[in-house]
Every structure is written in structure tokens, then in C-alpha cells.
Write a protein that holds these residues in place. Structure first.
Motif, PDB file in Angstrom:
ATOM      1  N   PHE A   1      -0.065  -0.554   4.975  1.00  0.00           N
ATOM      2  CA  PHE A   1       0.787   0.354   5.741  1.00  0.00           C
ATOM      3  C   PHE A   1       2.248   0.251   5.308  1.00  0.00           C
ATOM      4  CE2 PHE A   1      -2.909   0.407   8.412  1.00  0.00           C
ATOM      5  CZ  PHE A   1      -2.881   1.602   9.098  1.00  0.00           C
ATOM      6  N   GLY A   2       2.514  -0.562   4.289  1.00  0.00           N
ATOM      7  CA  GLY A   2       3.875  -0.710   3.804  1.00  0.00           C
ATOM      8  C   GLY A   2       4.708  -1.714   4.564  1.00  0.00           C
ATOM      9  N   VAL A   3       4.072  -2.533   5.403  1.00  0.00           N
ATOM     10  CA  VAL A   3       4.787  -3.528   6.206  1.00  0.00           C
ATOM     11  C   VAL A   3       4.605  -4.883   5.538  1.00  0.00           C
ATOM     12  CG1 VAL A   3       5.026  -4.613   8.464  1.00  0.00           C
ATOM     13  CG2 VAL A   3       4.395  -2.198   8.303  1.00  0.00           C
TER      14      VAL A   3
ATOM     15  N   LYS B   1      -2.433  -9.463   7.181  1.00  0.00           N
ATOM     16  CA  LYS B   1      -1.254  -9.259   6.336  1.00  0.00           C
ATOM     17  C   LYS B   1      -1.565  -8.255   5.231  1.00  0.00           C
ATOM     18  CE  LYS B   1       1.107 -12.904   5.095  1.00  0.00           C
ATOM     19  NZ  LYS B   1       1.389 -14.283   4.625  1.00  0.00           N
ATOM     20  N   ALA B   2      -2.788  -8.307   4.704  1.00  0.00           N
ATOM     21  CA  ALA B   2      -3.184  -7.330   3.692  1.00  0.00           C
ATOM     22  C   ALA B   2      -3.236  -5.926   4.283  1.00  0.00           C
ATOM     23  CB  ALA B   2      -4.538  -7.716   3.106  1.00  0.00           C
TER      24      ALA B   2
ATOM     25  N   THR C   1       7.308  -4.987  13.441  1.00  0.00           N
ATOM     26  CA  THR C   1       7.796  -3.956  12.520  1.00  0.00           C
ATOM     27  C   THR C   1       6.853  -2.768  12.502  1.00  0.00           C
ATOM     28  OG1 THR C   1       8.896  -5.604  11.132  1.00  0.00           O
ATOM     29  CG2 THR C   1       8.399  -3.482  10.111  1.00  0.00           C
ATOM     30  N   ALA C   2       5.549  -3.032  12.451  1.00  0.00           N
ATOM     31  CA  ALA C   2       4.566  -1.944  12.454  1.00  0.00           C
ATOM     32  C   ALA C   2       4.685  -1.105  13.721  1.00  0.00           C
ATOM     33  CB  ALA C   2       3.160  -2.516  12.323  1.00  0.00           C
ATOM     34  N   PHE C   3       4.904  -1.758  14.843  1.00  0.00           N
ATOM     35  CA  PHE C   3       5.036  -1.020  16.102  1.00  0.00           C
ATOM     36  C   PHE C   3       6.293  -0.153  16.105  1.00  0.00           C
ATOM     37  CE2 PHE C   3       6.102  -0.479  20.592  1.00  0.00           C
ATOM     38  CZ  PHE C   3       4.873  -0.107  21.127  1.00  0.00           C
TER      39      PHE C   3
ATOM     40  N   ARG D   1       6.857   3.873   5.477  1.00  0.00           N
ATOM     41  CA  ARG D   1       5.846   4.740   6.073  1.00  0.00           C
ATOM     42  C   ARG D   1       5.972   4.693   7.597  1.00  0.00           C
ATOM     43  NH1 ARG D   1      -0.698   3.940   5.292  1.00  0.00           N
ATOM     44  NH2 ARG D   1      -1.374   5.478   6.835  1.00  0.00           N
ATOM     45  N   THR D   2       5.932   5.829   8.232  1.00  0.00           N
ATOM     46  CA  THR D   2       5.927   5.902   9.689  1.00  0.00           C
ATOM     47  C   THR D   2       4.688   6.653  10.147  1.00  0.00           C
ATOM     48  OG1 THR D   2       7.265   7.924   9.651  1.00  0.00           O
ATOM     49  CG2 THR D   2       8.441   5.822   9.872  1.00  0.00           C
TER      50      THR D   2
END
Length: 442
Positions: free
Chosen positions: A438-440, A432-433, A380-382, A298-299
Motif C-alpha cells: 500500500f506504499g506504507v 509489513k509486507a 500512517t495507513a489510517f 497512495r490514498t
């Protein structure tokens, strides 16, 4: 003899809220009958309550919007309205209440000053709740946070309370809690889990061992090709299997029988849908509509001109720089700096072509193994542009601002959870949840 009062709640933005008596009665009846879902009316809107593998979900059939729901069991003493102790465990997404018989034994052990409450002998596998500065549930080496909460009990309903399932700790509800914990602890498929045995009664309707979460059977499945499931590479077809002989259950997207149209099974969570239904869902968001398990990368629409920088401090350096974390004396500190200059909104933003205001944000993590793990996930989320978005600031009410997208950060080194600071014993598990939503995950 002690009894219990069961009520159901839905997750609102403001917190957990109880269903009214009519909705609660309908949910209880469906649960007792072993139904996979039930239609209820919530604040004038007809919705569906689905008993999903990862926990109950309230679904609006018109908008498709989903809210978490939960079942709460409160032990009742002699006086309605009294304070009651309840113990809960964090499953990675929500706090879940233990059945009364477990809560009672855990509270008795804590009051007696014992270091732990050990259920290993009773269940035949390692299952302990350990007390200390924090409380932890351990199942086969996997730890999860545990907490004690005090609730004010409502008077019992006029109808007699239902008779608790036979089997004491081996009740359906207890089995559900332990099976969910064991699944999260990574037990191998088919392994005996705490709360079950060869002679134990079958799982209840809210157990994850319902037919919608069954283990795949090779003869019942066939590979799905990229021609059958074209998703521009965002979801690989190998993550799905066509089902040759689906059960006579409803697809929770369209509420029609799975046998009416070609059906597929999602291989990471084993939930089943019509092929065309899951195509539409994945086109909007590559997640399982029932348990929200991510099935693609997901982006987001975070502005591309932002930067993330990290600086670490020893405890002495952190004290000198006034960034030492309250409740973590002696620990180093990770300081994350996010910076976004002003810019112009793109086609995926609310007002394309309009200028937006940038921002600078600072966040803090404990410099230990858990903190470094969260830092890697936040990086990674960033990179996937998930940390920020463009929208209305909840602080100022202004539009066209760079704002947080929903992944919570600790923006103060002190003040506790209420001030987005430390100490906060469950922050690592919660963030973390959120990142997993967000798929990370790695």
C-alpha cells in the motif's frame, strides 16, 4: 544419487496452485533459455509469465491483472509420494523455497541439534540459519524468518529430470536466493554477495541481476522534467530517468521493444518501461508494474468520519482485562480500536449517495519494538485512508458496509493464525509486507 522435481505455481486467493504440465513445460523452457518472459495458457486464458526482479509474475495482457508465481524445487527420494522436508525463507512478500542442497544441509543441522547452520565459510560473507523457538536467516546482520514445511512429492515426470547446474551450492538457483536476500539486507551496489565470486557462473534468468534490474549508468540516463511527466505531484519526476540507449527488450506493459518509443528507468527498482506506458500505469496506481514498488503516496477511500484510538496494557493489566496474548506471556499488549459511525457514500465509493453501515473493530499487537513499529505503520495507513473501505462484508454478505481493505490485523488475542489471533510468528513480517504494498513503509 538424489535428483529433484521442479514445478511452478501461481498465487490464487485460496492459496498456491500448480500450473498444468503444458504451462510448466513452457515456463521451464523459457527459464532455461534465459528469456525475460513467456506466453502460457492458464485455465483457458492466454497470459504472460514475466521473470521479474522481485519474483515471477503472471500477467493477464487484457486486464493487466498480476498474480505472483513461484518456482518450487522438491528433492526426490526413492519413493514418489513420500513426505519431503523443505526449508523456506520469507522475503517480505512471499515464502521462497531454498534450493535442495541448502534445505538438505539445514535439515541435517537441525536434526543434529545444532544451534545454527553456518554457510559463512562457503560464501565468504555472514550467512547463517539459526534455530530456536523460531528459525531465522541472517545475512550480514539482516534477519528474516525461516520455516520448515513438509510436502508430499508428486511422481517425477516421464521426461528425465534436468541435470542440476554445476557448482553445488554455487548453482544459479542458490545464487538467486542469496542475491535476493543480500539485496533485501541492504548490501551496497557492487559488493560481493553470498553465492557469487569472480569465477562464479553468470546468474540465471530468474536472478535479480538480469538486464532489467541493472545498475544505472549516468551516461545512459537523463533527468525527467515535470513537463515530461505531469502526475499532479503524486509521483516526483526525479524518481524516473529517460534512457538514451535502452536495451533491445520488450516493455512488459505493451510487449513492444523499448527502442520503439521513449523509455524511462524507475530509479528505486531500476525497471524500464515506455514513458507513455508507465504514465498510464501510474495514473491508476503509483507502483512499478513488475515489482509493485511504491512510487507515490497512495490514498484510499476510507470514510473520513472514522477514529483510531490506542491503549496499552502491562502484562498484569492485560491478564486482568482478558486481552493477554497467547504465546507472549510476560509481554504487554497494544489494543487498537477503530470506530466508524454510519454515513453516506461519497463519489469514490461503490454507490455514491447511498447510506453505509459503520463498524467498530479491535486489533491487538505485542507491546515490544516490533509491535510499536507496526503500530506506527498502521497509524500512517489510517491517516492515508487505506485501512478500511466501503463494500460487501465477507462475513454477512451485506453490501454498503465499512470493511477491511486488505491490511490484515490480529482481531483476537488467542487462537493462532487460523483465528486471526496469536501466536503467529510471521505476522509482523507479513503485515509489513502488506503495508509496503500500500506504499506504507515509514
Amino acid at each position: 544419487m538424489a535428483t529433484s522435481v521442479v514445478h511452478w505455481e501461481r498465487r490464487e486467493d485460496s492459496g498456491w496452485q500448480k500450473y498444468d504440465d503444458a504451462a510448466t513445460a513452457a515456463i521451464k523452457a523459457a527459464e532455461g533459455a534465459g528469456q525475460g518472459s513467456v506466453q502460457i495458457v492458464d485455465r483457458g486464458t492466454t497470459c504472460q509469465l514475466v521473470f521479474a526482479q522481485e519474483g515471477p509474475k503472471q500477467v493477464n495482457p487484457i486486464t493487466g491483472y498480476r498474480r505472483n508465481a513461484r518456482r518450487i524445487v522438491n528433492p526426490i527420494g526413492s519413493n514418489p509420494g513420500q513426505a519431503a522436508v523443505q526449508w523456506e525463507w520469507f522475503d517480505g512478500n512471499n515464502w521462497e523455497a531454498y534450493p535442495p542442497e541448502i534445505s538438505v544441509r539445514v535439515e541435517a543441522a537441525r536434526e543434529a541439534g545444532e544451534a545454527e547452520c553456518d554457510f559463512t565459510t562457503l560464501y565468504g560473507q555472514d550467512f547463517r540459519i539459526e534455530f530456536g523457538v523460531d528459525a531465522w536467516q541472517t545475512i550480514n546482520g539482516k534477519q528474516q524468518p525461516v520455516r520448515k514445511v513438509t510436502t508430499t512429492l508428486s511422481p517425477p515426470p516421464s521426461a528425465p529430470a534436468p541435470t542440476p547446474p554445476a557448482g553445488g551450492f554455487l548453482s544459479n538457483i542458490a545464487g538467486m536466493v542469496l542475491r535476493r536476500s543480500a539485496r533485501l539486507a541492504g548490501l551496497a551496489p557492487g559488493a560481493q554477495v553470498p553465492g557469487t565470486s569472480a569465477n562464479a557462473p553468470p546468474a540465471g534468468p530468474s536472478s535479480p541481476s538480469t538486464s532489467s534490474a541493472k545498475e544505472p549508468e549516468d551516461e545512459d540516463e537523463a533527468p525527467l522534467s515535470a513537463v515530461d511527466f505531469p502526475m499532479d505531484g503524486s509521483v516526483h519526476p526525479s524518481l524516473l530517468r529517460t534512457i538514451k540507449n535502452p536495451d533491445d527488450e520488450d516493455c512488459v506493459v505493451c510487449y513492444e521493444s523499448l527502442r520503439d518509443k521513449p523509455a524511462v528507468r524507475l530509479m528505486l527498482c531500476k525497471h524500464e518501461y515506455h514513458l507513455e506506458c508507465i504514465k498510464k500505469c501510474f495514473a491508476q496506481k503509483p507502483k512499478c508494474p513488475t515489482c509493485m514498488r511504491a512510487y507515490g503516496v497512495r490514498t484510499g477511500n476510507q470514510p473520513e468520519n472514522g477514529t483510531l484510538t490506542v491503549k496499552t496494557y502491562t502484562y498484569e493489566q492485560a491478564k486482568h482485562a482478558c486481552v493477554a496474548l497467547e504465546g507472549h506471556e510476560g509481554s504487554g499488549v497494544i489494543v487498537i480500536n477503530y470506530s466508524f459511525p454510519h454515513g453516506v457514500q461519497g463519489p469514490n465509493h461503490p454507490n455514491p449517495g447511498t447510506h453505509y453501515s459503520g463498524t467498530n473493530r479491535v486489533a491487538y499487537l505485542v507491546d515490544d519494538a516490533q509491535g510499536r513499529e507496526v503500530l506506527a505503520l498502521l497509524r500512517t495507513a489510517f491517516k492515508r485512508r487505506l485501512t478500511f473501505t466501503v463494500g460487501r462484508s465477507q462475513t454477512t454478505g451485506r453490501d454498503n458496509q465499512v470493511v477491511w481493505s486488505g491490511i490484515h490485523h490480529k482481531t483476537h488475542p488467542y487462537g493462532g493464525a487460523a483465528q486471526h489471533g496469536y501466536p503467529d510468528e510471521t505476522y509482523h513480517a507479513r503485515v509489513k509486507a502488506e503495508l509496503a504494498e500500500f506504499g506504507v513503509t515509514a
